[in-house]
Each structure stands twice: as C-alpha cells, then as structure tokens.
Design an enzyme around this catalytic site. Structure first.
Site, PDB file in Angstrom:
ATOM      1  N   CYS A 115       0.889  -1.162   0.000  1.00 16.30           N
ATOM      2  CA  CYS A 115       0.000   0.000   0.000  1.00 16.30           C
ATOM      3  C   CYS A 115       0.920   1.202   0.000  1.00 16.30           C
ATOM      4  O   CYS A 115       1.551   1.495   1.015  1.00 16.30           O
ATOM      5  CB  CYS A 115      -0.922   0.032   1.217  1.00 16.30           C
ATOM      6  N   CYS A 118      -0.533   4.105   2.573  1.00 12.68           N
ATOM      7  CA  CYS A 118      -0.531   3.918   4.027  1.00 12.68           C
ATOM      8  C   CYS A 118      -0.266   2.455   4.367  1.00 12.68           C
ATOM      9  O   CYS A 118       0.862   1.995   4.257  1.00 12.68           O
ATOM     10  CB  CYS A 118      -1.830   4.420   4.644  1.00 12.68           C
ATOM     11  N   SER A 119      -1.290   1.701   4.750  1.00 14.03           N
ATOM     12  CA  SER A 119      -1.032   0.329   5.187  1.00 14.03           C
ATOM     13  C   SER A 119      -2.200  -0.602   4.872  1.00 14.03           C
ATOM     14  O   SER A 119      -2.430  -1.567   5.601  1.00 14.03           O
ATOM     15  CB  SER A 119      -0.747   0.313   6.683  1.00 14.03           C
ATOM     16  N   CYS A 120      -2.980  -0.320   3.815  1.00 14.74           N
ATOM     17  CA  CYS A 120      -4.122  -1.168   3.469  1.00 14.74           C
ATOM     18  C   CYS A 120      -3.647  -2.605   3.230  1.00 14.74           C
ATOM     19  O   CYS A 120      -2.633  -2.822   2.572  1.00 14.74           O
ATOM     20  CB  CYS A 120      -4.822  -0.620   2.230  1.00 14.74           C
TER      21      CYS A 120
END
Ligand code: FE
Length: 219
Positions: A115, A118-120
């Site tokens: 991602c 961010c951190s999906c």
C-alpha cells in the site's frame, strides 16, 4: 451521541491491568480506552470485539484458502475470478473493504502487494500487517526497484519471471496465490496449509518446502 444512550448505566467495566509492570504506552492505551468508555464513545463490548477479531484473524485463514486452491482446481478458478463470492461462501467477512483480488504466481509472473499510501492490507485473511509493511522504505522501494527490494527481503525472483506490484487501496485489497511447491503431490490440504507463510501471500517471501516443514515440526 444519542445512539450511545443505551450503553449508559450498564457499561462501567474498565480495562483491567495485568500483573506485570506497565510500559508508558500500555498506560496510555488503558487511560484512553477507559476515557472512551466513560465518555460513552465506545462500549467495553466494542473494545472486546475488536480484540477478539485481532486474535481470530491470523495468516492461517489465508493459508487455508490458498491450500484449498492448490488442492482443488475448480475452487482456484473461482477464487481468481471472483474472490468476493468465494469469501462470502466461506463465511469470511471482508468488512473494511469492498473488493478482494487474488493474484496468482506462475512460472512467468511473480506478484507482490503494497500500500504505497498507508497500510491497506487484507486483514481478514492475514491478520494485522507487520511493521515493515507500513514502513516508508518498503512502500517506496518495492515500487521503485521490486527485484532489489524482494532480494533484500530474502526473496530472489528469477530473472525470467516478471514482477507485478499491486497497490492496495481502501477499496481493493490483494492476496498472492503462491505456486504450489514441488514434492507436495501427496499432501493433504491441512498439511499444505502449513507450508504457506504470511510473507508468501504478500509476495515477499517463499512458501516452505515439505522438508522445511518436517524440520520445523521436529524442532
Ligand atoms: Fe493503505
């Protein structure tokens, strides 16, 4: 906050502390949790539900799906075509995102997931993301120079394999379907699942070989 009124009066259970010396961050988390409960913003049951979900979602959920795909060609076909439908059949709720795509590694293509924003991450299948997944270094390097980045992570992709990077979003999350290792023809689905590491489903690591599995079981 009318929708929370029903919680008042019976929701004074607080987060309890364990016996060990609390760290600074643990103290902060407990203080914030208790404040949110006192203000009626969340209930202690909501909090417990989140903790329960964190415990229940481990990479083994994803590993079982991959093992089934290895063992059952029809299942694999359907998984690649419409992962959402298969997830609903298996009772795996995607919850926070709308679309799951399963991308298959082949002799000519290696897939990896990031991602960049961010951190999906496909939490219902893999649990919560590791720290490096959220790190700026991984998020940029895997796009700028995937072969070098993967090699640095111990995943050497042969030169004749193309690398495809899939950028996750709030809407769409990806799961890599690694290739079935050699020498696993007689293994049961349950045993196959033990070979499937979290990192192999992100595309940054290998699956285990049957030999490595028996070493791990003996050790
Ligand atoms: Fe993200």
């Amino acid at each position: 906050m009318a929708q929370h009124d029903h919680d008042h009066g019976h929701d004074h259970a607080h987060v309890d502390t364990e016996e060990h010396e609390l760290t600074y961050y643990e103290k902060r988390i407990i203080a914030i949790s208790n404040l949110l409960i006192d203000k009626g913003l969340i209930s202690s049951q909501d909090l417990l539900n989140v903790l329960k979900e964190m415990e229940d979602t481990t990479p083994m959920v994803g590993a079982k799906v991959v093992a089934r795909a290895w063992a059952d060609p029809d299942f694999k076909q359907r998984l690649l075509q419409d992962a959402n439908l298969v997830m609903s059949e298996l009772g795996i709720a995607l919850q926070r995102f709308r679309v799951l795509k399963v991308v298959e590694n082949t002799d000519s293509v290696h897939n990896a997931v990031v991602c960049t924003l961010c951190s999906c991450y496909p939490i219902p299948l893999l649990g919560y993301p590791p720290d490096w997944y959220k790190d700026e270094t991984y998020r940029s390097w895997i796009v700028d120079d995937p072969r070098a980045c993967l090699s640095d992570m111990g995943m050497n992709v042969p030169a004749n394999q193309d690398i495809r990077i899939w950028d996750s979003t709030a809407e769409v999350r990806y799961l890599v379907l690694p290739q079935r290792p050699a020498g696993t023809e007689t293994m049961t689905e349950e045993d196959l699942a033990q070979l499937i590491t979290r990192d192999s489903m992100i595309g940054v690591g290998r699956t285990l070989s049957p030999d490595e599995l028996s070493v791990a079981a003996d050790g």
